[in-house]
Design a protein around this motif. Structure first.
Motif, PDB file in Angstrom:
ATOM      1  N   GLN A  78     -16.165 -12.741 -29.639  1.00 20.84           N
ATOM      2  CA  GLN A  78     -14.994 -13.560 -29.968  1.00 20.84           C
ATOM      3  C   GLN A  78     -15.309 -14.529 -31.107  1.00 20.84           C
ATOM      4  OE1 GLN A  78     -14.316 -15.269 -26.082  1.00 20.84           O
ATOM      5  NE2 GLN A  78     -12.631 -13.865 -25.636  1.00 20.84           N
ATOM      6  N   ALA A  79     -16.454 -15.220 -30.991  1.00 22.59           N
ATOM      7  CA  ALA A  79     -16.839 -16.181 -32.028  1.00 22.59           C
ATOM      8  C   ALA A  79     -17.056 -15.479 -33.366  1.00 22.59           C
ATOM      9  CB  ALA A  79     -18.100 -16.937 -31.606  1.00 22.59           C
ATOM     10  N   TRP A  80     -17.678 -14.313 -33.337  1.00 16.61           N
ATOM     11  CA  TRP A  80     -17.928 -13.551 -34.568  1.00 16.61           C
ATOM     12  C   TRP A  80     -16.609 -13.147 -35.227  1.00 16.61           C
ATOM     13  CZ3 TRP A  80     -22.397 -12.116 -37.170  1.00 16.61           C
ATOM     14  CH2 TRP A  80     -22.252 -11.149 -38.153  1.00 16.61           C
ATOM     15  N   ASN A  81     -15.660 -12.650 -34.433  1.00 11.05           N
ATOM     16  CA  ASN A  81     -14.374 -12.218 -34.989  1.00 11.05           C
ATOM     17  C   ASN A  81     -13.602 -13.385 -35.593  1.00 11.05           C
ATOM     18  OD1 ASN A  81     -14.828  -9.562 -34.219  1.00 11.05           O
ATOM     19  ND2 ASN A  81     -13.751  -9.780 -32.281  1.00 11.05           N
ATOM     20  N   LEU A  82     -13.782 -14.579 -35.021  1.00  5.37           N
ATOM     21  CA  LEU A  82     -13.086 -15.746 -35.560  1.00  5.37           C
ATOM     22  C   LEU A  82     -13.768 -16.290 -36.815  1.00  5.37           C
ATOM     23  CD1 LEU A  82     -12.331 -17.653 -32.230  1.00  5.37           C
ATOM     24  CD2 LEU A  82     -10.664 -16.515 -33.699  1.00  5.37           C
ATOM     25  N   LEU A 110      -9.271 -21.792 -41.549  1.00  2.00           N
ATOM     26  CA  LEU A 110      -8.810 -21.174 -40.308  1.00  2.00           C
ATOM     27  C   LEU A 110      -7.325 -21.439 -40.073  1.00  2.00           C
ATOM     28  CD1 LEU A 110     -11.737 -21.802 -37.788  1.00  2.00           C
ATOM     29  CD2 LEU A 110     -10.821 -19.590 -38.485  1.00  2.00           C
ATOM     30  N   ASN A 111      -6.887 -22.659 -40.366  1.00  2.00           N
ATOM     31  CA  ASN A 111      -5.476 -22.994 -40.193  1.00  2.00           C
ATOM     32  C   ASN A 111      -4.598 -22.090 -41.061  1.00  2.00           C
ATOM     33  OD1 ASN A 111      -3.381 -25.144 -39.215  1.00  2.00           O
ATOM     34  ND2 ASN A 111      -3.061 -25.011 -41.410  1.00  2.00           N
ATOM     35  N   GLU A 112      -4.989 -21.914 -42.321  1.00  2.00           N
ATOM     36  CA  GLU A 112      -4.223 -21.047 -43.213  1.00  2.00           C
ATOM     37  C   GLU A 112      -4.303 -19.587 -42.761  1.00  2.00           C
ATOM     38  OE1 GLU A 112      -5.868 -21.806 -47.034  1.00  2.00           O
ATOM     39  OE2 GLU A 112      -4.860 -23.756 -47.270  1.00  2.00           O
ATOM     40  N   HIS A 113      -5.470 -19.187 -42.270  1.00  2.00           N
ATOM     41  CA  HIS A 113      -5.675 -17.816 -41.800  1.00  2.00           C
ATOM     42  C   HIS A 113      -4.763 -17.514 -40.612  1.00  2.00           C
ATOM     43  CE1 HIS A 113      -7.854 -14.102 -40.972  1.00  2.00           C
ATOM     44  NE2 HIS A 113      -8.035 -14.501 -39.720  1.00  2.00           N
ATOM     45  N   PHE A 114      -4.750 -18.423 -39.632  1.00  2.00           N
ATOM     46  CA  PHE A 114      -3.919 -18.205 -38.453  1.00  2.00           C
ATOM     47  C   PHE A 114      -2.434 -18.289 -38.795  1.00  2.00           C
ATOM     48  CE2 PHE A 114      -7.705 -18.482 -35.991  1.00  2.00           C
ATOM     49  CZ  PHE A 114      -7.401 -17.924 -34.753  1.00  2.00           C
ATOM     50  N   TRP A 118     -16.324 -14.634 -38.880  1.00  2.00           N
ATOM     51  CA  TRP A 118     -16.763 -13.731 -39.943  1.00  2.00           C
ATOM     52  C   TRP A 118     -15.791 -13.637 -41.118  1.00  2.00           C
ATOM     53  CZ3 TRP A 118     -20.703 -11.965 -42.243  1.00  2.00           C
ATOM     54  CH2 TRP A 118     -20.635 -10.851 -43.080  1.00  2.00           C
ATOM     55  N   PRO A 119     -14.454 -13.591 -40.901  1.00  2.00           N
ATOM     56  CA  PRO A 119     -13.562 -13.515 -42.071  1.00  2.00           C
ATOM     57  C   PRO A 119     -13.775 -14.646 -43.058  1.00  2.00           C
ATOM     58  CG  PRO A 119     -12.340 -13.032 -40.076  1.00  2.00           C
ATOM     59  CD  PRO A 119     -13.696 -13.496 -39.637  1.00  2.00           C
ATOM     60  N   CYS A 120     -14.169 -15.832 -42.565  1.00  2.00           N
ATOM     61  CA  CYS A 120     -14.417 -16.960 -43.468  1.00  2.00           C
ATOM     62  C   CYS A 120     -15.757 -16.831 -44.172  1.00  2.00           C
ATOM     63  CB  CYS A 120     -14.343 -18.273 -42.688  1.00  2.00           C
ATOM     64  SG  CYS A 120     -14.680 -19.744 -43.686  1.00  2.00           S
ATOM     65  N   PHE A 121     -16.777 -16.339 -43.456  1.00  2.00           N
ATOM     66  CA  PHE A 121     -18.140 -16.307 -43.992  1.00  2.00           C
ATOM     67  C   PHE A 121     -18.500 -14.985 -44.656  1.00  2.00           C
ATOM     68  CE2 PHE A 121     -18.251 -19.536 -40.665  1.00  2.00           C
ATOM     69  CZ  PHE A 121     -18.822 -20.587 -41.359  1.00  2.00           C
ATOM     70  N   ASN A 122     -17.591 -14.057 -44.676  1.00  2.00           N
ATOM     71  CA  ASN A 122     -17.858 -12.773 -45.311  1.00  2.00           C
ATOM     72  C   ASN A 122     -18.192 -12.995 -46.794  1.00  2.00           C
ATOM     73  OD1 ASN A 122     -17.864 -10.175 -46.344  1.00  2.00           O
ATOM     74  ND2 ASN A 122     -16.121  -9.512 -45.130  1.00  2.00           N
ATOM     75  N   PRO A 123     -19.388 -12.594 -47.245  1.00  2.00           N
ATOM     76  CA  PRO A 123     -19.769 -12.817 -48.657  1.00  2.00           C
ATOM     77  C   PRO A 123     -18.841 -12.125 -49.639  1.00  2.00           C
ATOM     78  CG  PRO A 123     -21.674 -12.225 -47.320  1.00  2.00           C
ATOM     79  CD  PRO A 123     -20.480 -11.988 -46.467  1.00  2.00           C
ATOM     80  N   LYS A 124     -18.155 -11.065 -49.201  1.00  2.00           N
ATOM     81  CA  LYS A 124     -17.229 -10.375 -50.101  1.00  2.00           C
ATOM     82  C   LYS A 124     -16.043 -11.273 -50.456  1.00  2.00           C
ATOM     83  CE  LYS A 124     -18.382  -5.735 -48.415  1.00  2.00           C
ATOM     84  NZ  LYS A 124     -17.851  -4.505 -47.782  1.00  2.00           N
ATOM     85  N   ARG A 125     -15.722 -12.206 -49.577  1.00  2.00           N
ATOM     86  CA  ARG A 125     -14.626 -13.132 -49.859  1.00  2.00           C
ATOM     87  C   ARG A 125     -15.111 -14.292 -50.705  1.00  2.00           C
ATOM     88  NH1 ARG A 125     -12.384 -17.835 -48.467  1.00  2.00           N
ATOM     89  NH2 ARG A 125     -14.225 -18.376 -47.242  1.00  2.00           N
ATOM     90  N   SER A 126     -16.220 -14.936 -50.263  1.00  2.00           N
ATOM     91  CA  SER A 126     -16.795 -16.062 -51.009  1.00  2.00           C
ATOM     92  C   SER A 126     -18.198 -16.337 -50.473  1.00  2.00           C
ATOM     93  CB  SER A 126     -15.911 -17.303 -50.857  1.00  2.00           C
ATOM     94  OG  SER A 126     -16.535 -18.431 -51.457  1.00  2.00           O
TER      95      SER A 126
END
Length: 593
Positions: free
Chosen positions: A41-45, A134-138, A47-55
């Motif tokens: 659960q923590a990883w799914n929440l 996260l706020n913008e993501h949700f 990872w989208p922010c910490f994915n190096p492909k994003r930034s």
């Protein structure tokens, strides 16, 4: 310790510890995300922010926080050796050496203060960045594909989405940082101070058996037993923390509803019923709060007892060696410090259990919210195809959630100059038909042709007015424009008394009567100039004269706009060219008026 070389030694230690920690943290995070439910659960929440492909910036910030955390541990190690040297100098009455250690303390304290402030700033700045993302993501997922509306059709929709976005995201960010940095600090401290304690520890005779390096083994045994007991005592807090969030959110929502529908409650004199409802909600909150208090008392009482016993324990073990002059006073003081650091590091899991329980509840709520959004997005929906100003349906069948057919195989085409009126008995599915045409109703199939986006405007019986200025409410969902047309349209809609209040900000849904709100919605239509407009009982709060005036105003100002209306009044018939009559059980009839 050779203080003259300590700067180089500390830099080497930091580089080595940072490299090892980076590898270990990454590996452990990956394992937890695969082996545990909460880790996934923590990883799914996260990872989208910490994915190096994003930034790469979030990961770089985390690396900086990790380095500062290790720096904190190194500072504690240096203070530990400072205690040894200072108290040994005091025991020897060495004035010069005492002065050296006092000066050294000033330097260490200055570095410690700067490091603490820098760590605080970087952590808080990153927490704000992460929360914003996260706020913008949700919000994006919640608003995208109208999941905020369609989720109501799920078998188990997520409760209190407002709380999950506003409160749970903030809790997730704060607790994630605190637990992760605390865990890293605890583990590194455990290794660093275990090595110190190993060198200071001597043998201990227990029941005729000599235990070498007794202090090291005793501290691990001491904390292991205490932690296993604490886990057993504190486990119910996970469920209690989840219920605490849920009950508080439900109580807050009940209070908001009372404020939103205050006028209706007052007309009905429903205060007693509302008080009973609020009382039940609040009773759940308080009952769960008492359960948390009693469980926390047990856990905190145990933790405090263990913590206080750990203060005197190392001195009692080392006292015989000090009195027999095997070690110096500085060694005793450093032993107490090192024992405390190891005990605190090992106790991190025990003392953080209550926090982790709340964290599990937050993970469940946020993950459940995302699951609800995904499930809402997975619901079927009619594909709406734009073909200019054409409004038509072909083979449209609309059902209730229980599969009961409301409208069967409907086919019609509405032209620009021939408005359509939809009528029928209450509950036959007139509003549901508009929802299907809008693409909101998931229990329908067929083909729908209409203008998309803001080229189509749907006016409901209860007009929606956003909080803000009256001008913004009129232009909604478009951006407000600063011109005199809004004044003119207010007067055309017989709302001239509001013309001077266009830039006044208020909760207009409570300031205006239902009839005024419906006339304002007609003014909104004139400002937005949609290609097609769908009116669902949009004049029900007006008298017949106003109703006719609003329809004639709409036809005169927007002659090329396609009009589809839902209504019960027979007075609507002269204002339309065709009538679609829904008689129930899927039957319908289209006739000319």
């Amino acid at each position: 310790m050779d203080w003259s070389r300590e700067l180089i030694d500390s830099l080497r230690w930091l580089v080595l510890a940072f490299g090892i920690s980076l590898v270990v943290v990454t590996t452990v995070a990956w394992i937890l995300s695969r082996r545990t439910r909460w880790g996934k659960q923590a990883w799914n929440l996260a990872w989208p922010c910490f994915n190096p492909k994003r930034s790469w910036r979030p990961s770089a910030n985390l690396a900086g926080i990790l380095l500062l955390t290790l720096f904190s541990v190194r500072m504690n190690v240096l203070f530990s050796f400072w205690y040894n040297g200072f108290y040994s100098a005091l025991q020897e009455l060495n004035t010069q050496l005492v002065g050296f250690f006092i000066g050294l303390f000033v330097l260490l304290a200055a570095v410690h203060v700067v490091r603490s402030l820098l760590t605080f700033y970087i952590q808080q700045a990153f927490a704000i960045y992460w929360r914003v993302w996260l706020n913008e993501h949700f919000l994006q997922h919640w608003l995208d594909k109208q999941a905020y509306y369609r989720s109501q059709y799920l078998a188990s929709p997520a409760d209190n989405p407002d709380q999950r976005i506003q409160q749970d995201i903030a809790s997730f960010v704060t607790i994630s940082l605190n637990l992760s940095t605390g865990l890293i600090s605890a583990v590194v401290s455990m290794f660093a101070f275990t090595a110190i304690l190993w060198n200071l520890s001597g043998p201990l005779v227990v029941f005729g058996f000599t235990l070498p390096r007794a202090m090291v083994y005793l501290v691990y045994l001491y904390v292991l037993i205490a932690t296993s007991i604490a886990f057993k005592v504190g486990r119910p807090l996970i469920r209690l923390s989840f219920l605490n969030e849920q009950f508080n959110a439900s109580y807050r929502y009940a209070l908001v509803r009372l404020r939103e529908f205050g006028e209706s409650v007052a007309f009905y004199h429903g205060e007693r019923v509302e008080a009973a409802t609020l009382g039940r909600c609040f009773h759940d909150v308080i009952g769960n709060a008492w359960d948390i208090i009693f469980r926390t008392l047990k856990l905190s009482g145990f933790n405090l007892t263990i913590g206080q016993a750990a203060v005197i324990f190392p001195f009692m073990v080392q006292l015989p060696r000090y009195l027999s002059r095997q070690i110096e006073l500085g060694d005793v003081m450093q032993t107490g410090n090192a024992f405390g650091q190891v005990q605190e590091a090992l106790s991190f899991f025990r003392e953080s259990y209550e926090t982790f329980a709340g964290y599990r509840a937050v993970l469940d709520r946020l993950s459940g919210f995302l699951d609800s959004i995904h499930a809402a997005n997975a619901l079927p929906s009619l594909r709406v195809e734009p073909q200019g100003a054409r409004v038509a349906v072909s083979g449209l069948t609309v059902r209730r959630p229980d599969a009961t057919i409301l409208v069967a195989d409907l086919t019609l085409d509405v032209s620009t100059h021939q408005p359509l009126l939809v009528r029928g008995p209450s509950g036959v599915g007139k509003t549901t038909l508009l929802r299907a045409i809008a693409g909101l109703w998931p229990f329908a199939e067929g083909a729908v042709i209409r203008p998309t986006g803001t080229n189509s405007l749907f006016l409901s019986q209860k007009a929606y007015l956003p909080i803000g200025s009256l001008r913004e409410a009129m232009y909604y969902p478009m951006a407000a424009e600063e011109n005199d047309r809004a004044d003119e349209i207010l007067r055309q809609c017989q709302l001239g008394h509001l013309a001077g209040r266009l830039d006044e900000e208020a909760n207009w849904s409570q300031r205006l009567s239902p009839g005024e709100q419906q006339r304002l919605a007609f003014g909104r239509t004139l400002l937005n100039k949609p290609i097609a407009v769908f009116l669902d009982e949009a004049t029900a709060a007006m008298d017949e004269g106003l109703e006719e005036a609003m329809y004639r105003l709409l036809r005169s100002q927007l002659p090329e706009t396609v009009v589809v209306s839902v209504g019960h009044r027979s007075t609507l018939k002269p204002l339309h060219r065709f009538e679609l009559f829904l008689s129930g059980q899927g039957k319908w009839q289209l006739k000319t008026l």
